[in-house]
Every structure is written in C-alpha cells, then in structure tokens.
Design a protein around this motif. Sequence first.
Motif, short mmCIF file in Angstrom:
data_model
loop_
_atom_site.label_atom_id
_atom_site.label_comp_id
_atom_site.label_asym_id
_atom_site.label_seq_id
_atom_site.Cartn_x
_atom_site.Cartn_y
_atom_site.Cartn_z
N UNK A 1 29.73 22.48 6.51
CA UNK A 1 28.35 22.82 6.14
C UNK A 1 27.39 21.97 6.95
N UNK A 2 26.40 22.62 7.55
CA UNK A 2 25.37 21.96 8.35
C UNK A 2 24.02 22.19 7.67
N UNK A 3 23.43 21.11 7.16
CA UNK A 3 22.11 21.17 6.53
C UNK A 3 21.08 20.65 7.51
N UNK A 4 20.11 21.46 7.84
CA UNK A 4 19.05 21.06 8.76
C UNK A 4 17.74 20.99 7.99
N UNK B 1 24.24 16.42 7.55
CA UNK B 1 22.84 16.56 7.22
C UNK B 1 22.02 16.00 8.37
N UNK B 2 21.15 16.81 8.93
CA UNK B 2 20.27 16.38 10.00
C UNK B 2 18.83 16.69 9.61
N UNK B 3 17.94 15.73 9.84
CA UNK B 3 16.53 15.94 9.57
C UNK B 3 15.77 15.84 10.89
N UNK B 4 15.06 16.92 11.22
CA UNK B 4 14.18 16.89 12.39
C UNK B 4 12.88 16.23 11.98
N UNK B 5 12.41 15.32 12.82
CA UNK B 5 11.20 14.57 12.51
C UNK B 5 10.25 14.58 13.71
N UNK C 1 12.54 13.10 16.75
CA UNK C 1 13.87 12.51 16.67
C UNK C 1 14.64 13.16 15.54
N UNK C 2 15.93 12.84 15.48
CA UNK C 2 16.83 13.40 14.47
C UNK C 2 17.44 12.27 13.67
N UNK C 3 17.40 12.38 12.34
CA UNK C 3 18.13 11.48 11.44
C UNK C 3 19.37 12.23 10.99
N UNK C 4 20.53 11.56 11.02
CA UNK C 4 21.76 12.24 10.62
C UNK C 4 22.53 11.46 9.57
N UNK C 5 23.31 12.22 8.80
CA UNK C 5 24.21 11.63 7.82
C UNK C 5 25.38 12.60 7.64
#
Length: 112
Positions: free
Chosen positions: A48-51, A18-22, A7-11
């Motif tokens: 800016x896109x932070x992955x 900011x997206x975190x792949x989990x 899943x993806x967490x976004x902010x």
Amino acid sequence: MLQETAFVKTRVQAGVLECALCGEVDHHSARALREKLDTELFLHRPRLFLLSLEHISFMDSSGLGLILGRLNVARELACEMRLVKVSDRIRSILSLAGASRLEGLIIEEESL
C-alpha cells in the motif's frame, strides 16, 4: 543557488509506504520529487502506497503528472495507491483532470 521548493517526507511500516509531498509541486521540483518517490517505491515495494497532499502549497500540471506517473509505477509493483489528506484546492485540480475516474487510484474522503 536555487532554493528547494518541495520535498518528500517518508515513513515505512508493515508493508505501507507513507509519503507526504510538501511545498510547491511544479515543473522546477517535479523531477526531484519523482526520483525520490520512485526510489522509495522500488526500494520498499509496499503493498500500500499512501501519498499525502496535505502540505502542498502550490501544484501545477507537473504535479498532476507526478501523481499520475506514480500510479503507473504502483501498478507495475502490484501496489495499491491512495491519495490522502487532499485539500479542497488540490481535490478540485484532480477532479478537473478526471483523476477520480482512473482505475486503481483511490482518493480518500477523510484524512487518515
């Protein structure tokens, strides 16, 4: 019923997405992750896109394709893309694929 493996967490804040792949990023989960990330990118059109790759427990070539495909989307949107919180395991996969030589992709050395 299939269990969701990733899943993806976004902010979003001040033009930064900011997206975190989990979880497990593989051929089973890549499509849903791609759709979620693309939706967020096109919806917010960040500068800016932070992955974040910190919470990936497994990644195969589909995960690599997912990351590189998002780089193309970011380029289309004139958005800078950075990979952050990259584990040593994922960093070696990216290195073997030559991702560090791709124009426009920044792989952060330190966690933000």
